[in-house]
Design an enzyme around this catalytic site. Structure first.
Site, PDB file in Angstrom:
ATOM      1  CB  CYS A  70      -0.994   0.156   1.146  1.00 49.60           C
ATOM      2  SG  CYS A  70      -1.756   1.738   1.200  1.00 49.60           S
ATOM      3  CB  CYS A 180      -3.105   3.683  -5.493  1.00 44.60           C
ATOM      4  SG  CYS A 180      -4.939   3.417  -5.157  1.00 44.60           S
ATOM      5  CB  THR A 181      -1.716  -2.010  -4.570  1.00 43.64           C
ATOM      6  OG1 THR A 181      -1.760  -1.163  -3.138  1.00 43.64           O
ATOM      7  CG2 THR A 181      -0.097  -1.676  -4.206  1.00 43.64           C
TER       8      THR A 181
HETATM    9  N1  DGL Z   1      -3.913   0.794  -1.948  1.00 39.16           N
HETATM   10  C1  DGL Z   1      -3.549   1.442  -0.924  1.00 39.16           C
HETATM   11  C2  DGL Z   1      -1.952   2.485  -1.916  1.00 39.16           C
HETATM   12  O1  DGL Z   1      -1.596   1.444  -2.004  1.00 39.16           O
HETATM   13  C3  DGL Z   1      -4.349   2.401  -1.198  1.00 39.16           C
HETATM   14  C4  DGL Z   1      -5.713   2.739  -1.355  1.00 39.16           C
HETATM   15  C5  DGL Z   1      -6.880   3.082  -0.517  1.00 39.16           C
HETATM   16  O2  DGL Z   1      -7.177   2.976   0.964  1.00 39.16           O
HETATM   17  O3  DGL Z   1      -6.730   4.586  -0.561  1.00 39.16           O
HETATM   18  O4  DGL Z   1      -2.073   3.673  -1.993  1.00 39.16           O
END
Ligand code: DGL
Length: 260
Positions: A70, A180-181
């Site tokens: 994340c 963002c993943t």
């Molecule tokens: N998947 C997360 C990232 O890589 C964050 C997504 C979120 O919860 O806003 O930043």
């Protein structure tokens, strides 16, 4: 011993999905903080608290490393977590350096959450790698919501992305950095909107490579029977409908894997 992958939600599956291909003799536990997703629009202090709770749980489980899959949690909480726990903690940041190493002449658009885009870590990264001022940053928070409700292909997704990307002249760009993943689930729609000269860059391979490097350095790579467990905010997922939901996400990622 298990390797943990942690994310605010199902985005981190994109990194786990790659790790499972590269490390078929390891055991994994995936932690999605489904009670608190999304992180990317929340105050930093709150995110740090959520991440600490997740890490406490995973360390109690006896994991040998935690991959913070994340970008948002990495941006605000990883340094603090490293000062608390004595296991390898691998973070992720938008792969702007990789994009510029591949093509240092054209522009690069980094898409991420608002917290990642505004964060100190992003600023420091850009100062380090973007000497020619080629990088633009764009927050796309709604993609996290779409991903969480498994809305991958819809008119709303397409028009959201078309609107957000309309201001950019993509003939000047070589890369779209998925910072963002949660965004890897939308590569097909992005591909339809972007011209062929724009390629995807993400941090998934680099993160798994770094995980392997750190495990090898501590002699922690193992050959064991492959397994993967999932938990939502500290609750082990056992409900067949939920396990099916997770399998559907992984299937979606199979379809996205080779889209460049
Ligand atoms: N998947 C997360 C990232 O890589 C964050 C997504 C979120 O919860 O806003 O930043």
């Amino acid at each position: 011993m298990k390797i943990a992958f942690f994310d605010s939600g199902i985005g981190g599956l994109t990194v786990l999905h790659h790790a499972m291909r590269v490390l078929p003799e390891e055991q994994f536990i995936f932690f999605a903080d489904e009670d608190h997703v999304p992180y990317g629009v929340k105050p930093k202090e709150q995110i740090v608290k959520f991440v600490k709770e997740a890490f406490d749980f995973l360390v109690d489980e006896g994991v040998k490393a935690i991959v913070t899959a994340c970008n948002t949690a990495t941006s605000v909480a990883v340094e603090e977590m490293r000062s608390i726990y004595d296991i390898p903690i691998i973070g992720m940041e938008p792969a702007a350096k990789l994009a510029l190493d591949r093509d240092g002449e054209h522009r690069v658009l980094v898409v991420a959450t608002p917290i990642t885009v505004k964060g100190k870590k992003m600023q420091v990264l850009i100062e380090h790698v973007d000497r020619e001022h080629l990088v633009d940053l764009l927050p796309l928070p709604r993609l996290v919501e779409f991903a969480e409700r498994a809305e991958f292909r819809s008119e709303d997704v397409t028009s959201y992305l078309r609107d957000q990307m309309a201001p950019y002249d993509f003939s000047q760009y070589s890369a779209l950095v998925l910072g963002c993943t949660h965004f890897n689930y939308f590569k097909d729609t992005f591909r339809e909107i972007l011209p062929e000269n724009v390629h995807f860059v993400d941090g998934n391979e680099g993160t798994v490579r770094e995980l392997i490097r750190q495990l090898r350095g501590r002699n922690l790579l193992e050959k064991q029977e492959f397994s993967v467990e999932y938990c939502y905010s500290g609750r082990l997922v056992k409900d067949p409908a939920e396990l099916e939901r997770l399998q559907a996400y992984l299937k979606r990622l199979d379809a996205m894997y080779d889209i460049r």
